[in-house]
Design an enzyme around this catalytic site. Sequence first.
Site, mmCIF file in Angstrom:
data_model
loop_
_atom_site.group_PDB
_atom_site.id
_atom_site.type_symbol
_atom_site.label_atom_id
_atom_site.label_comp_id
_atom_site.label_asym_id
_atom_site.label_seq_id
_atom_site.Cartn_x
_atom_site.Cartn_y
_atom_site.Cartn_z
ATOM 1 N N LYS A 251 9.903 -8.785 -6.124
ATOM 2 C CA LYS A 251 8.891 -7.728 -6.834
ATOM 3 C C LYS A 251 9.756 -7.652 -8.318
ATOM 4 O O LYS A 251 8.879 -7.106 -9.355
ATOM 5 C CB LYS A 251 9.056 -6.565 -6.146
ATOM 6 C CG LYS A 251 8.095 -6.692 -4.672
ATOM 7 C CD LYS A 251 6.668 -7.222 -5.273
ATOM 8 C CE LYS A 251 5.715 -6.836 -4.173
ATOM 9 N NZ LYS A 251 4.401 -7.465 -4.512
ATOM 10 N N TYR B 120 12.262 -9.103 -0.714
ATOM 11 C CA TYR B 120 11.294 -8.564 -1.334
ATOM 12 C C TYR B 120 11.422 -7.808 -2.569
ATOM 13 O O TYR B 120 10.623 -8.152 -3.755
ATOM 14 C CB TYR B 120 10.537 -7.670 -0.292
ATOM 15 C CG TYR B 120 9.350 -6.849 -0.583
ATOM 16 C CD1 TYR B 120 8.043 -7.423 -0.537
ATOM 17 C CD2 TYR B 120 9.405 -5.560 -1.014
ATOM 18 C CE1 TYR B 120 7.024 -6.760 -0.837
ATOM 19 C CE2 TYR B 120 8.196 -4.654 -1.324
ATOM 20 C CZ TYR B 120 6.910 -5.264 -1.310
ATOM 21 O OH TYR B 120 5.868 -4.669 -1.568
ATOM 22 N N SER B 121 12.482 -7.312 -2.815
ATOM 23 C CA SER B 121 13.023 -6.487 -3.981
ATOM 24 C C SER B 121 13.252 -7.576 -5.185
ATOM 25 O O SER B 121 12.927 -7.409 -6.208
ATOM 26 C CB SER B 121 14.388 -5.900 -3.709
ATOM 27 O OG SER B 121 14.265 -4.735 -2.752
ATOM 28 N N GLY C 230 -5.172 -11.714 -1.740
ATOM 29 C CA GLY C 230 -4.790 -10.736 -0.595
ATOM 30 C C GLY C 230 -5.769 -9.392 -0.553
ATOM 31 O O GLY C 230 -5.499 -8.312 -0.134
ATOM 32 N N SER D 246 6.635 -3.525 -7.051
ATOM 33 C CA SER D 246 6.785 -2.366 -6.278
ATOM 34 C C SER D 246 8.005 -1.481 -6.508
ATOM 35 O O SER D 246 8.794 -2.246 -7.435
ATOM 36 C CB SER D 246 7.131 -3.153 -5.030
ATOM 37 O OG SER D 246 7.589 -2.077 -3.912
ATOM 38 N N ILE E 16 2.385 3.423 -0.144
ATOM 39 C CA ILE E 16 0.613 3.259 0.143
ATOM 40 C C ILE E 16 0.296 3.171 1.386
ATOM 41 O O ILE E 16 1.008 1.978 2.140
ATOM 42 C CB ILE E 16 0.009 2.215 -0.970
ATOM 43 C CG1 ILE E 16 0.748 2.473 -2.268
ATOM 44 C CG2 ILE E 16 -1.587 2.376 -0.872
ATOM 45 C CD1 ILE E 16 0.240 3.432 -3.164
HETATM 46 P P1 NAP Z 1 -1.509 -5.631 3.336
HETATM 47 O O1 NAP Z 1 -2.365 -4.653 3.849
HETATM 48 O O2 NAP Z 1 -0.345 -6.468 4.228
HETATM 49 O O3 NAP Z 1 -2.623 -6.798 2.577
HETATM 50 C C1 NAP Z 1 -2.003 -8.121 2.126
HETATM 51 C C2 NAP Z 1 -2.979 -9.160 2.278
HETATM 52 O O4 NAP Z 1 -2.189 -10.297 1.524
HETATM 53 C C3 NAP Z 1 -3.170 -9.289 3.639
HETATM 54 O O5 NAP Z 1 -4.704 -9.417 3.893
HETATM 55 C C4 NAP Z 1 -2.512 -10.664 3.935
HETATM 56 O O6 NAP Z 1 -3.308 -11.460 4.713
HETATM 57 C C5 NAP Z 1 -2.809 -11.381 2.478
HETATM 58 N N1 NAP Z 1 -1.892 -12.659 2.404
HETATM 59 C C6 NAP Z 1 -0.654 -12.555 2.680
HETATM 60 N N2 NAP Z 1 -0.009 -13.861 2.757
HETATM 61 C C7 NAP Z 1 -1.128 -14.379 1.666
HETATM 62 C C8 NAP Z 1 -1.156 -15.720 1.172
HETATM 63 N N3 NAP Z 1 -0.138 -16.731 1.496
HETATM 64 N N4 NAP Z 1 -2.389 -16.310 0.664
HETATM 65 C C9 NAP Z 1 -3.513 -15.248 0.575
HETATM 66 N N5 NAP Z 1 -3.481 -14.027 0.978
HETATM 67 C C10 NAP Z 1 -2.185 -13.607 1.694
HETATM 68 O O7 NAP Z 1 -0.621 -5.179 1.986
HETATM 69 P P2 NAP Z 1 -0.971 -4.051 1.085
HETATM 70 O O8 NAP Z 1 0.029 -2.887 1.396
HETATM 71 O O9 NAP Z 1 -2.029 -3.859 0.590
HETATM 72 O O10 NAP Z 1 -0.090 -4.714 -0.309
HETATM 73 C C11 NAP Z 1 -0.883 -5.255 -1.317
HETATM 74 C C12 NAP Z 1 0.219 -5.625 -2.361
HETATM 75 O O11 NAP Z 1 0.791 -4.515 -2.916
HETATM 76 C C13 NAP Z 1 1.376 -6.585 -1.894
HETATM 77 O O12 NAP Z 1 1.742 -7.468 -2.963
HETATM 78 C C14 NAP Z 1 2.494 -5.473 -1.722
HETATM 79 O O13 NAP Z 1 3.739 -6.178 -1.819
HETATM 80 C C15 NAP Z 1 2.351 -4.536 -2.880
HETATM 81 N N6 NAP Z 1 3.046 -3.243 -2.456
HETATM 82 C C16 NAP Z 1 2.478 -2.631 -1.329
HETATM 83 C C17 NAP Z 1 2.810 -1.103 -1.048
HETATM 84 C C18 NAP Z 1 2.573 -0.402 0.036
HETATM 85 O O14 NAP Z 1 3.194 0.665 0.286
HETATM 86 N N7 NAP Z 1 1.646 -0.818 0.677
HETATM 87 C C19 NAP Z 1 3.831 -0.788 -1.996
HETATM 88 C C20 NAP Z 1 4.228 -1.662 -3.249
HETATM 89 C C21 NAP Z 1 3.788 -2.847 -3.290
HETATM 90 P P3 NAP Z 1 -2.636 -11.559 6.151
HETATM 91 O O15 NAP Z 1 -2.834 -10.331 6.803
HETATM 92 O O16 NAP Z 1 -3.540 -12.662 7.040
HETATM 93 O O17 NAP Z 1 -1.213 -12.093 6.079
#
Ligand code: NAP
Length: 253
Positions: free
Chosen positions: A158, A154-155, A13, A142, A187
């Site tokens: 995670k 999601y919960s 990702g 998360s 984030i």
């Molecule tokens: P993001 O900006 O949505 O980036 C996630 C990336 O993962 C996207 O490029 C997405 O591609 C890719 N992805 C989704 N499904 C996939 C698959 N099947 N195979 C390969 N890649 C895939 O999210 P982020 O905020 O950076 O989050 C990154 C991680 O941190 C996630 O696990 C999220 O749950 C966790 N997290 C984030 C936050 C927050 O506040 N942002 C908080 C807690 C935890 P597409 O766009 O093409 O779908």
Amino acid sequence: MTHLNSKVAVVTGAARGIGAATAARLALDGATVAVIDLDETQTKETADAIVSAGGSAMAVACDVSDEAAVAEAAERIRAEAGSIDVLVNNAGVLRDNLLFKMSLSDWDTVMSVHLRGSFLWAREAQKTMVQNRWGKIVNLSSTSALGNRGQTNYSAAKAGLQGFTKAMALELGPFNVNVNAVAPGFIVTEMTRATAARTGVDFEEMQERGAANIPLRRVGRPEDIANVVSVLCSEDTSYVTGQVIYVAGGPKA
Ligand code: NAP
């Protein structure tokens, strides 16, 4: 820092957000980084940016929930870069809804990307880690693992990743492989921007409201997570395994 010189890191990702920041940081730490994501063009852009900055990276388009695609991608990385030494299971999606409105497909999608995807990549990555008696795995959990309204799927995923982390730490510890989880709070990424858009809240306003409830009085940046992943991949934390580190500007967000 160059603590990952001659190491190969896989970040899933990683086309944008926390994954892209982590890939850039691990490249700065000296690793050759395999940038994994769904979209080939975006994945290549992130890898190219790392190379332009003087790092080493390869772009690998792969759906983390597809067993054959993960096996093929891992094989390509091992063939071209030599091994997989670091794995950051970061790919993620949201399919938020209240339980009574949640479709089975929204439940399954979240489980597939977070849990099945992390399992498939970890199973591949441990091969050379165990062989080399050296490895670092970091799973993205998360604060939602503690429960969040509208996120039963999601919960659960995670929280599941936290159990996955601890069980793997027990199995892989004897092979000098550290397995930890990082649990971010709020984030600023496309994921949180999309949540604001979906719920009809202005994103700036959402950040201000979020910050007011966070002890450190600010929302997080992707680099806040990347920095902690970097430390967990360094020898300074080589006696830390099976832990969940909340990176949320407070004990929880
Ligand atoms: P993001 O900006 O949505 O980036 C996630 C990336 O993962 C996207 O490029 C997405 O591609 C890719 N992805 C989704 N499904 C996939 C698959 N099947 N195979 C390969 N890649 C895939 O999210 P982020 O905020 O950076 O989050 C990154 C991680 O941190 C996630 O696990 C999220 O749950 C966790 N997290 C984030 C936050 C927050 O506040 N942002 C908080 C807690 C935890 P597409 O766009 O093409 O779908």
